[in-house]
Design a protein around this motif. Structure first.
Motif, PDB file in Angstrom:
ATOM      1  N   GLN A  99       0.856  -1.190   0.000  1.00 39.26           N
ATOM      2  CA  GLN A  99       0.000   0.000   0.000  1.00 39.26           C
ATOM      3  C   GLN A  99       0.886   1.231   0.000  1.00 39.26           C
ATOM      4  OE1 GLN A  99      -1.875   0.282   4.046  1.00 39.26           O
ATOM      5  NE2 GLN A  99      -0.724  -1.598   4.331  1.00 39.26           N
ATOM      6  N   VAL A 100       0.266   2.342  -0.301  1.00 46.25           N
ATOM      7  CA  VAL A 100       1.025   3.596  -0.266  1.00 46.25           C
ATOM      8  C   VAL A 100       0.636   4.343   1.002  1.00 46.25           C
ATOM      9  CG1 VAL A 100       1.366   5.824  -1.417  1.00 46.25           C
ATOM     10  CG2 VAL A 100       1.205   3.734  -2.776  1.00 46.25           C
ATOM     11  N   GLN A 101       1.625   4.824   1.704  1.00 49.22           N
ATOM     12  CA  GLN A 101       1.370   5.663   2.889  1.00 49.22           C
ATOM     13  C   GLN A 101       2.069   6.986   2.704  1.00 49.22           C
ATOM     14  OE1 GLN A 101      -0.528   5.233   5.497  1.00 49.22           O
ATOM     15  NE2 GLN A 101      -1.067   3.083   5.165  1.00 49.22           N
ATOM     16  N   ARG A 102       1.385   8.050   3.085  1.00 52.47           N
ATOM     17  CA  ARG A 102       1.977   9.391   3.025  1.00 52.47           C
ATOM     18  C   ARG A 102       1.789   9.988   4.421  1.00 52.47           C
ATOM     19  NH1 ARG A 102       2.012  11.109  -2.455  1.00 52.47           N
ATOM     20  NH2 ARG A 102       1.703  13.282  -1.885  1.00 52.47           N
ATOM     21  N   LEU A 103       2.869   9.986   5.200  1.00 54.63           N
ATOM     22  CA  LEU A 103       2.755  10.324   6.623  1.00 54.63           C
ATOM     23  C   LEU A 103       3.611  11.539   6.975  1.00 54.63           C
ATOM     24  CD1 LEU A 103       3.292   6.656   7.864  1.00 54.63           C
ATOM     25  CD2 LEU A 103       1.096   7.840   7.626  1.00 54.63           C
ATOM     26  N   TRP A 104       3.150  12.274   7.999  1.00 54.22           N
ATOM     27  CA  TRP A 104       4.012  13.331   8.530  1.00 54.22           C
ATOM     28  C   TRP A 104       3.924  13.328  10.051  1.00 54.22           C
ATOM     29  CZ3 TRP A 104       2.293  17.464  11.524  1.00 54.22           C
ATOM     30  CH2 TRP A 104       0.929  17.754  11.488  1.00 54.22           C
ATOM     31  N   TYR A 105       4.929  13.899  10.683  1.00 55.37           N
ATOM     32  CA  TYR A 105       4.965  13.981  12.151  1.00 55.37           C
ATOM     33  C   TYR A 105       5.721  15.244  12.534  1.00 55.37           C
ATOM     34  CZ  TYR A 105       9.434  11.900  10.918  1.00 55.37           C
ATOM     35  OH  TYR A 105      10.639  11.646  10.301  1.00 55.37           O
ATOM     36  N   LEU A 106       5.483  15.683  13.727  1.00 54.32           N
ATOM     37  CA  LEU A 106       6.168  16.883  14.215  1.00 54.32           C
ATOM     38  C   LEU A 106       6.423  16.673  15.691  1.00 54.32           C
ATOM     39  CD1 LEU A 106       6.996  19.915  13.940  1.00 54.32           C
ATOM     40  CD2 LEU A 106       4.642  20.498  14.401  1.00 54.32           C
ATOM     41  N   GLY A 107       7.657  16.833  16.122  1.00 52.41           N
ATOM     42  CA  GLY A 107       7.891  16.668  17.550  1.00 52.41           C
ATOM     43  C   GLY A 107       9.365  16.724  17.897  1.00 52.41           C
ATOM     44  N   PRO A 108       9.652  16.614  19.194  1.00 57.79           N
ATOM     45  CA  PRO A 108      11.029  16.733  19.652  1.00 57.79           C
ATOM     46  C   PRO A 108      11.865  15.485  19.379  1.00 57.79           C
ATOM     47  CG  PRO A 108       9.567  16.375  21.509  1.00 57.79           C
ATOM     48  CD  PRO A 108       8.700  16.460  20.295  1.00 57.79           C
ATOM     49  N   MET A 109      13.133  15.694  19.076  1.00 55.08           N
ATOM     50  CA  MET A 109      14.121  14.631  18.901  1.00 55.08           C
ATOM     51  C   MET A 109      15.277  14.978  19.842  1.00 55.08           C
ATOM     52  SD  MET A 109      12.702  12.986  16.408  1.00 55.08           S
ATOM     53  CE  MET A 109      11.180  13.434  15.547  1.00 55.08           C
ATOM     54  N   PHE A 110      16.092  13.991  20.169  1.00 54.06           N
ATOM     55  CA  PHE A 110      17.129  14.205  21.191  1.00 54.06           C
ATOM     56  C   PHE A 110      18.472  13.661  20.701  1.00 54.06           C
ATOM     57  CE2 PHE A 110      12.971  13.755  22.955  1.00 54.06           C
ATOM     58  CZ  PHE A 110      12.872  14.776  23.891  1.00 54.06           C
ATOM     59  N   ARG A 111      19.478  14.516  20.692  1.00 50.15           N
ATOM     60  CA  ARG A 111      20.835  14.056  20.355  1.00 50.15           C
ATOM     61  C   ARG A 111      21.810  14.776  21.271  1.00 50.15           C
ATOM     62  NH1 ARG A 111      20.723  14.247  13.663  1.00 50.15           N
ATOM     63  NH2 ARG A 111      18.704  13.191  13.495  1.00 50.15           N
ATOM     64  N   HIS A 112      22.710  14.013  21.865  1.00 45.79           N
ATOM     65  CA  HIS A 112      23.672  14.624  22.782  1.00 45.79           C
ATOM     66  C   HIS A 112      24.840  15.174  21.967  1.00 45.79           C
ATOM     67  CE1 HIS A 112      26.479  15.042  26.130  1.00 45.79           C
ATOM     68  NE2 HIS A 112      25.376  15.174  26.847  1.00 45.79           N
ATOM     69  N   GLU A 113      24.578  16.298  21.259  1.00 41.78           N
ATOM     70  CA  GLU A 113      25.608  16.934  20.454  1.00 41.78           C
ATOM     71  C   GLU A 113      26.165  18.121  21.227  1.00 41.78           C
ATOM     72  OE1 GLU A 113      25.170  17.020  16.108  1.00 41.78           O
ATOM     73  OE2 GLU A 113      23.033  16.935  16.512  1.00 41.78           O
ATOM     74  N   ARG A 114      27.268  18.723  20.702  1.00 38.61           N
ATOM     75  CA  ARG A 114      27.792  19.920  21.358  1.00 38.61           C
ATOM     76  C   ARG A 114      26.895  21.093  20.991  1.00 38.61           C
ATOM     77  NH1 ARG A 114      31.977  23.453  20.554  1.00 38.61           N
ATOM     78  NH2 ARG A 114      32.514  22.553  18.554  1.00 38.61           N
ATOM     79  N   PRO A 115      26.220  21.682  21.995  1.00 40.44           N
ATOM     80  CA  PRO A 115      25.245  22.723  21.649  1.00 40.44           C
ATOM     81  C   PRO A 115      25.902  23.966  21.048  1.00 40.44           C
ATOM     82  CG  PRO A 115      24.932  21.965  23.898  1.00 40.44           C
ATOM     83  CD  PRO A 115      26.237  21.406  23.434  1.00 40.44           C
TER      84      PRO A 115
END
Ligand code: HAM
Length: 433
Positions: free
Chosen positions: A102-118
């Motif tokens: 099947q074909v899906q066309r999805l979107w999302y919006l939200g926080p992600m987390f990465r321990h990078e040098r700010p």
């Protein structure tokens, strides 16, 4: 702890009301375009199994080896805060039977987390708007996604002459066999110049040589520039796909640059990859990036499903947007003033129910009722500071006549008193903007 004021965790930011106004405005515009392109929203948890990301993003990538917020929960499960959205959405699609046939066309919006040098544009908690499409393997969906991105930039930059000025770079990473063959060619090339490589580059050479092409080390740039090109090694299927994509973009009039050194920091990509970059001078960090990941579902044990997507970094997008394209504050339209409640609780009660009625009758208008009492003088000062266009006044006299006085705070128009039942209709026909 006792002597240190409490503050947010480094690299993680509060969004204060003056900022959330701009965020909501941008989100609403993004949603409008996504709906026009027939995408549906999906919401998945912030916490996933840590193994999900080593299997998809890649066990040797910086994201998995250095940047994941991992923890063991009370059941001894190895979990993490999601560093990106693609893997979790694919996991959800598998779990709920959304991916196959099947074909899906999805979107999302939200926080992600990465321990990078700010630093500016790089945070430990950041927000992505992501789009994922399953079930389409032709170059037409690649083209459509890129055209939709261009449409998003057009929508967001419409108040700015010249639009947003983001530059599109594209490349093809070929299929797995192509990458293995290219990897060997690249290792031979950099081995021949290993004296020029520092420790970090030598580690990349050993673990993930393609990422050497992505190095920001200024001393390596010439070497990288002269490195053999992936595009010269493409398998015929990937080459046809890439040529067709370029042709579709040319025909649609979308400007792009082919960058054979564009590799991505996540291992699941193959064939098309792309990045939208802020122009020189504003930093060349990608505001939006993505590509094809046709083998990700198989790597998770599901049936093969072609897939492509991208994510845009909301903070980077907002940093890049000219300030005049963003609303700064949400100000009430109407400020409701009432004789001091100390003098009459029945007036206070009448004011509460009148405000409730007006909000129902004028759902488009923001009405702020003055609470906490105080003299009319003080209340007028507050009304003025609030930015409202109009003050509605309920004094003893108005109450006894079942009326309200309307005072225009931003024009010379004389104030007037109207019966309560005529107020909404009167306010409705005012030119608010
Ligand atoms: P990514 O390139 O790692 O790709 O991230 C996409 C975007 O997220 C970046 O272009 C950037 O705007 C933003 N971003 C990444 N890291 C940070 C950070 N530390 N601080 C602020 N913004 C950041 C992905 O995550 C893929 N999942 C994209 C994708 C979706 N590919 C296919 N589908």
């Amino acid at each position: 702890m006792a002597n240190r004021p409490l503050s947010a965790v480094r690299g993680m930011h509060d969004l204060l009301p003056r900022e959330t106004v701009a965020w909501s405005h941008i989100e609403a515009r993004l949603r409008t375009v996504l709906r026009q392109y027939a995408f549906n929203e999906i919401r998945v948890p912030l916490v996933e199994s840590a193994a999900l990301f080593s299997h998809t993003v890649g066990a040797a990538t910086d994201i998995v080896t250095k940047e994941m917020y991992r923890f063991t929960d009370l059941n001894g499960e190895s979990l993490c805060l999601r560093p990106e959205g693609t893997a979790g959405v694919a996991r959800a699609a598998m779990q709920h039977g959304l991916a196959h046939n099947q074909v899906q066309r999805l979107w999302y919006l939200g926080p992600m987390f990465r321990h990078e040098r700010p630093q500016k544009g790089r945070y430990r908690q950041f927000h992505q708007l992501g789009v994922e499409v399953y079930g389409l393997d032709g170059p037409d969906i690649d083209a459509e996604l890129l055209l939709m991105c261009a449409r998003l930039w057009e929508e967001l930059g419409s108040e700015n002459q010249g639009g947003l000025g983001l530059k599109l770079e594209i490349n093809s990473l070929g299929d797995r066999e192509t990458r293995q063959a290219y990897r060997k060619i690249l290792v031979d090339y950099f081995q021949a110049h290993r004296n020029a490589l520092d420790d970090e580059s030598l580690t990349r050479l050993a673990q993930n040589p393609l990422r050497l092409l992505d190095s920001k080390d200024s001393e390596l740039q010439q070497l990288i520039h002269q490195a053999p090109s992936m595009l010269d090694c493409l398998d015929s299927c990937s080459k046809d796909h890439f040529d067709a994509l370029c042709e579709l973009l040319d025909k649609a009039g979308l400007a792009y640059q082919v960058n054979p050194r564009l590799v991505r920091g996540l291992d699941y990509y193959e064939k098309t990859v792309f990045e939208w970059l802020a122009p020189e001078g504003k930093g060349t960090a990608a505001v939006c990036a993505g590509g094809r990941y046709d083998k990700l579902f198989e790597s998770l044990g599901a049936r093969a499903t072609p897939a492509i997507g991208f994510a845009l970094g909301m903070e980077r997008l907002l940093n890049h947007l000219p300030k005049h394209c963003l609303p700064v504050a949400q100000e009430p339209d109407i400020y409701f003033i009432c004789a001091d409640m100390a003098s009459s609780l029945s007036l206070a009660s009448m004011a509460l129910s009148l405000c409730d009625m007006l909000r129902r009758e004028l759902p488009e208008r923001m009405l702020l009722q003055h609470l906490g009492g105080g003299s009319f003088k003080k209340q007028f000062r507050r009304a003025d500071q609030s930015g409202a266009h109009i003050a509605l006044i309920l004094g003893e006299e108005e109450a006894s006549q079942k009326s309200l006085t309307i005072k225009f705070l931003r024009t010379d128009r004389p104030q007037q008193t109207l019966p309560i039942h005529k107020v909404s209709a009167f306010l409705q026909q005012l030119p608010w903007d």
